[in-house]
Design an enzyme around this catalytic site. Structure first.
Site, short mmCIF file in Angstrom:
data_model
loop_
_atom_site.label_atom_id
_atom_site.label_comp_id
_atom_site.label_asym_id
_atom_site.label_seq_id
_atom_site.Cartn_x
_atom_site.Cartn_y
_atom_site.Cartn_z
N GLU A 164 0.84 -1.19 0.00
CA GLU A 164 0.00 0.00 0.00
C GLU A 164 0.89 1.25 0.00
O GLU A 164 1.86 1.33 0.73
CB GLU A 164 -0.86 -0.02 1.28
N LYS A 219 8.59 -1.52 -2.35
CA LYS A 219 7.86 -0.80 -1.30
C LYS A 219 8.84 -0.23 -0.27
O LYS A 219 8.77 0.95 0.10
CB LYS A 219 6.87 -1.75 -0.63
N CYS A 275 5.92 3.85 9.11
CA CYS A 275 6.64 3.13 8.04
C CYS A 275 8.09 3.54 7.81
O CYS A 275 8.95 2.67 7.64
CB CYS A 275 5.87 3.28 6.74
C1 UDX Z 1 0.67 -0.62 8.97
C2 UDX Z 1 1.00 -1.33 7.70
O1 UDX Z 1 -0.08 -2.16 7.26
C3 UDX Z 1 2.12 -2.16 7.79
O2 UDX Z 1 2.63 -2.16 6.51
C4 UDX Z 1 3.15 -1.70 8.71
O3 UDX Z 1 4.04 -2.74 8.84
C5 UDX Z 1 2.60 -1.33 10.06
O4 UDX Z 1 1.65 -0.42 9.92
P1 UDX Z 1 -1.44 -0.31 10.15
O5 UDX Z 1 -2.74 -0.64 9.53
O6 UDX Z 1 -1.01 1.11 10.13
O7 UDX Z 1 -0.37 -1.20 9.52
O8 UDX Z 1 -1.28 -0.92 11.61
P2 UDX Z 1 -2.29 -0.90 12.78
O9 UDX Z 1 -3.12 0.33 12.74
O10 UDX Z 1 -1.50 -1.24 13.99
O11 UDX Z 1 -3.30 -2.11 12.43
C6 UDX Z 1 -2.96 -3.44 12.47
C7 UDX Z 1 -4.17 -4.21 13.03
O12 UDX Z 1 -3.95 -5.62 12.90
C8 UDX Z 1 -4.45 -3.94 14.51
O13 UDX Z 1 -5.75 -3.41 14.67
C9 UDX Z 1 -4.30 -5.32 15.17
O14 UDX Z 1 -5.21 -5.53 16.24
C10 UDX Z 1 -4.57 -6.25 14.01
N1 UDX Z 1 -4.04 -7.61 14.18
C11 UDX Z 1 -2.75 -7.80 14.50
C12 UDX Z 1 -4.90 -8.70 14.00
O15 UDX Z 1 -6.08 -8.53 13.74
N2 UDX Z 1 -4.39 -9.96 14.10
C13 UDX Z 1 -3.09 -10.19 14.43
O16 UDX Z 1 -2.68 -11.36 14.52
C14 UDX Z 1 -2.24 -9.08 14.64
C1 UDX Z 2 4.40 7.15 3.97
C2 UDX Z 2 4.47 7.10 2.44
O1 UDX Z 2 4.32 8.41 1.92
C3 UDX Z 2 3.38 6.17 1.92
O2 UDX Z 2 3.50 6.04 0.52
C4 UDX Z 2 3.54 4.81 2.58
O3 UDX Z 2 2.54 3.93 2.16
C5 UDX Z 2 3.49 4.95 4.08
O4 UDX Z 2 4.49 5.86 4.52
P1 UDX Z 2 2.94 8.45 5.75
O5 UDX Z 2 3.95 7.97 6.73
O6 UDX Z 2 1.49 8.24 6.05
O7 UDX Z 2 3.18 7.77 4.33
O8 UDX Z 2 3.12 10.02 5.55
P2 UDX Z 2 4.09 10.95 4.66
O9 UDX Z 2 3.25 12.00 4.06
O10 UDX Z 2 4.95 10.18 3.77
O11 UDX Z 2 4.98 11.67 5.79
C6 UDX Z 2 5.92 10.95 6.57
C7 UDX Z 2 6.64 11.90 7.50
O12 UDX Z 2 7.52 12.75 6.77
C8 UDX Z 2 5.74 12.83 8.30
O13 UDX Z 2 6.21 12.93 9.63
C9 UDX Z 2 5.85 14.15 7.57
O14 UDX Z 2 5.58 15.25 8.41
C10 UDX Z 2 7.29 14.10 7.12
N1 UDX Z 2 7.56 14.95 5.96
C11 UDX Z 2 7.01 14.65 4.74
C12 UDX Z 2 8.39 16.06 6.09
O15 UDX Z 2 8.89 16.36 7.18
N2 UDX Z 2 8.65 16.82 4.97
C13 UDX Z 2 8.13 16.54 3.76
O16 UDX Z 2 8.42 17.28 2.80
C14 UDX Z 2 7.27 15.43 3.64
#
Ligand code: UDX
Ligand code: UDX
Length: 477
Positions: A164, A219, A275
Site C-alpha cells: 500500500e 515498497k 513506516c
Molecule cells: C501498517 C501497515 O499495514 C504495515 O505495513 C506496517 O508494517 C505497520 O503499519 P497499520 O494498519 O497502520 O499497519 O497498523 P495498525 O493500525 O497497527 O493495524 C494493524 C491491526 O492488525 C491492529 O488493529 C491489530 O489488532 C490487528 N491484528 C494484528 C490482527 O487482527 N491480528 C493479528 O494477529 C495481529
Molecule cells: C508514507 C508514504 O508516503 C506512503 O506512501 C507509505 O505507504 C506509508 O508511509 P505516511 O507515513 O502516512 O506515508 O506520511 P508521509 O506524508 O509520507 O509523511 C511521513 C513523514 O515525513 C511525516 O512525519 C511528515 O511530516 C514528514 N515529511 C514529509 C516532512 O517532514 N517533509 C516533507 O516534505 C514530507
C-alpha cells in the site's frame, strides 16, 4: 471469480483500503476482521466521529458501504473460511529483542495470520501481503501455508504482494486515485484476479506487475527514498539556520528542477509515522545480512540524521529559554506525526515533549484529533488531572507535568513559549497579537513546520525561531 474478500487487520491500512475497495466494487463482499474487539466496535459505531482512525472523507464512505458490502467483525475464522482472497494488513513492528533487534521486523503477527489462514481457508485462496514486510516474507508465508495440514483437505494457495502506498491524512484520495498499483507474484491467474479488482477504478496502465521480491523491495525502497529526501532537506535546514540562508528559498530552487521534483522538500521536526523508520531499518538489516555494510550504513544515516534533528529541536528550545525550563510553561501545538491524522506512531512530538518534560517544563498540549489517552500512552505518564483524580498515581507524582487542552484559546495563559510540532491548518491562522497578551514575556514561538506568518509574530512583540530560517539568526556571518 472473486466474490468474497477478507482483510485481517482493521488498522490505518486495512480499514481505509477495504472501505474504498467496497465503495468501488459493490458486487463483492468485504469482511475486515481484527482481534482487537474495541477497534471493531469503534468501526461499527453509529457515531462516525468514533471511528478508530481519522482520515478526511473516510466517514462518508464507511457510512455508504457499512452493512451493505462492507463488514467489520472479530469473526476471523468464519471470514477466512468464506474468502476467495485474503489481505494481510497486520502490524509488523521493529523487533525489540533477539536477532536483528532494533532493525528487523517482527513477523509474529504475519506468521500467526498465515497459520490461521492455513487452518480455516477453504478451496483455492489468494493470500495478499498488504503489510510492509521484509523482502522474501512471501516465501515464509508460502512455506507455512504449504506445509500445514490443508493439503489433506485439498486446499491451495497463491501468494501475492500488493503493498500500500497511501499516505495518512490523504488516504482516501490516494486509494481512489492511486498513481500506481503494484502487484507482485508468479502466478498469472492470481495476478489477473487482483488486477481485475483494481481495474474497476484504476487505469490499467497504472497497474504494475512484478515478481514477488521486486514488489516487496520496491515498497521498502519507495519509503526509504522519501525518508531520505526529508533527512536531506532537514540537514540543509540546519545549515541554513547557521549561515543566514532560508530553507524555503533553497527548496523553491530545488522544486524548479524537474529532475529533483517538487515534493517532499519541506523542512520539519523530522519524519514520523509507522513506516519510514521501520522500512529503512529493514533495508539496513537486509544489506548487512547480504554482506553489503556500505549500503546498510548509507541508509542507516538517514535515520540517524532524523534522530539528531528531533533532538536538535528540544536543545534549541532549551537554549532560547535561557538554558532552563524549570517552572516554565510551554504550549505544544500538535502531537500527531503529520496533519490530518490522529496517528502518533514515531511522531517527533513524543521525543521532543519527553525531553522538555525531562528539563522540568510544564506542557500544555493541544491536538485536534489525538486523544489524551493516546498522549498518556506515548509519554508514558498520566496528565496532571489524572494524577489528581486518581490517588494511585499520587506516589508517582513528580516534577513532570502536562495537560491536554481541548480548546486552543485556553492554552496560552502564562506560557513562556509556543512550540508548533504538527502543521494543522488552524495553527497557521492564530492571532499572535491576542496570544502575545496572554504569554509571559519574553515570549517565544518555535515553528518547526514553517507555517506561521513571520511578520505577524514579530510585530506582536514575540520572539520567533523557525526551522531552516537563518534570516532570524543575528549571529550568522
Ligand atoms: C501498517 C501497515 O499495514 C504495515 O505495513 C506496517 O508494517 C505497520 O503499519 P497499520 O494498519 O497502520 O499497519 O497498523 P495498525 O493500525 O497497527 O493495524 C494493524 C491491526 O492488525 C491492529 O488493529 C491489530 O489488532 C490487528 N491484528 C494484528 C490482527 O487482527 N491480528 C493479528 O494477529 C495481529
Ligand atoms: C508514507 C508514504 O508516503 C506512503 O506512501 C507509505 O505507504 C506509508 O508511509 P505516511 O507515513 O502516512 O506515508 O506520511 P508521509 O506524508 O509520507 O509523511 C511521513 C513523514 O515525513 C511525516 O512525519 C511528515 O511530516 C514528514 N515529511 C514529509 C516532512 O517532514 N517533509 C516533507 O516534505 C514530507
Amino acid at each position: 471469480m472473486i466474490r468474497n474478500v477478507c482483510c485481517i487487520g482493521a488498522g490505518y491500512v486495512g480499514g481505509p483500503t477495504m472501505t474504498v475497495f467496497a465503495d468501488k466494487c459493490k458486487d463483492i463482499t468485504f469482511n475486515v476482521v481484527d482481534v482487537n474487539e474495541e477497534r471493531i466496535t469503534a468501526w461499527n459505531s453509529d457515531d462516525l466521529d468514533q471511528l478508530p482512525i481519522y482520515e478526511p472523507g473516510l466517514d462518508e464512505i464507511v457510512e455508504r458501504c457499512r452493512g451493505k458490502n462492507l463488514f467489520f467483525s472479530n469473526n476471523v475464522y468464519k471470514c477466512i473460511s468464506e474468502a476467495d482472497i485474503i489481505f494481510i494488513s497486520v502490524n509488523t513492528p521493529t523487533k525489540t529483542k533477539g536477532f536483528g533487534a532494533g532493525k528487523a521486523s517482527d513477523l509474529k503477527w504475519v506468521e500467526s495470520c498465515a497459520r490461521e489462514i492455513s487452518m480455516y481457508a477453504t478451496g483455492h485462496t489468494i493470500v495478499v501481503e498488504k503489510s510492509t514486510i521484509p523482502v522474501r516474507t512471501g516465501e515464509v508465508i508460502k512455506e507455512i501455508l504449504d506445509s500445514s495440514q490443508p493439503k489433506k483437505r485439498n486446499i491451495t494457495f497463491d501468494i501475492l504482494s500488493n503493498p500500500e502506498f497511501l499516505a495518512e491524512g490523504n488516504a482516501v484520495n490516494d486509494l481512489q486515485n492511486p498513481e500506481r498499483v503494484l502487484i507482485g507474484g508468479s502466478n498469472q491467474k492470481a495476478i489477473i484476479a487482483l488486477h481485475n479488482l483494481y481495474k474497476k477504478w484504476v487505469p490499467e496502465e497504472n497497474i504494475i506487475h512484478t515478481n514477488l521480491w521486486s514488489s516487496e523491495l520496491a515498497k521498502l525502497t519507495a519509503n526509504a527514498f522519501l525518508a531520505q529526501r526529508v533527512s536531506s532537506i532537514n540537514s540543509i535546514g540546519a545549515l541554513c539556520e547557521a549561515t543566514g540562508a532560508n530553507v524555503k528559498e533553497v527548496s523553491r530552487v530545488l522544486r524548479g528542477d524537474s529532475r529533483i521534483g517538487p515534493k517532499f522538500l519541506s523542512c520539519g521536526p523530522g519524519f514520523g509515522g509507522s513506516c519510514f523508520k521501520k522500512d529503512i531499518l529493514n533495508l539496513v538489516y537486509l544489506a548487512h545480512y547480504f554482506g553489503l555494510p556500505e549500503v546498510g550504513n548509507f541508509w542507516e544515516s538517514v535515520v540517524e540524521l532524523n534522530n539528531w534533528n528531533q533532538n536538535r529541536m528540544s536543545r534549541i528550545i532549551l537554549e532560547k529559554l535561557f538554558g532552563t525550563l524549570i517552572g516554565k510553561k510551554i504550549a505544544i501545538l500538535g502531537f500527531a506525526f503529520k496533519a490530518n491524522t490522529n496517528d502518533t506512531r514515531e511522531s517527533p512530538a513524543i521525543q521532543i515533549c519527553k525531553s522538555l518534560l525531562e528539563e522540568g517544563a510544564y506542557l500544555k498540549i493541544h491536538d485536534p484529533k489525538v486523544s489524551k489517552r493516546q498522549i498518556t500512552l506515548n509519554l508514558g505518564m498520566p496528565s496532571e488531572d489524572e494524577y489528581i483524580e486518581n490517588p494511585k498515581f499520587s506516589v508517582l507524582h513528580n516534577e513532570k507535568k502536562w495537560s491536554k487542552y481541548e480548546l486552543i484559546d485556553d492554552l496560552f495563559n502564562d506560557v513562556d513559549a509556543v512550540v508548533i510540532l504538527t502543521e494543522w491548518d488552524i495553527y497557521a491562522e492564530l492571532d499572535w497579537h491576542e496570544i502575545s497578551k496572554k504569554m509571559r514575556p519574553p515570549g517565544w514561538v518555535f515553528d518547526s513546520r514553517l507555517i506561521v506568518d513571520k511578520q505577524k509574530v514579530l510585530s506582536s512583540g514575540l520572539n520567533l525561531w523557525r526551522v531552516g530560517d537563518g534570516t532570524l539568526n543575528e549571529n550568522v556571518f
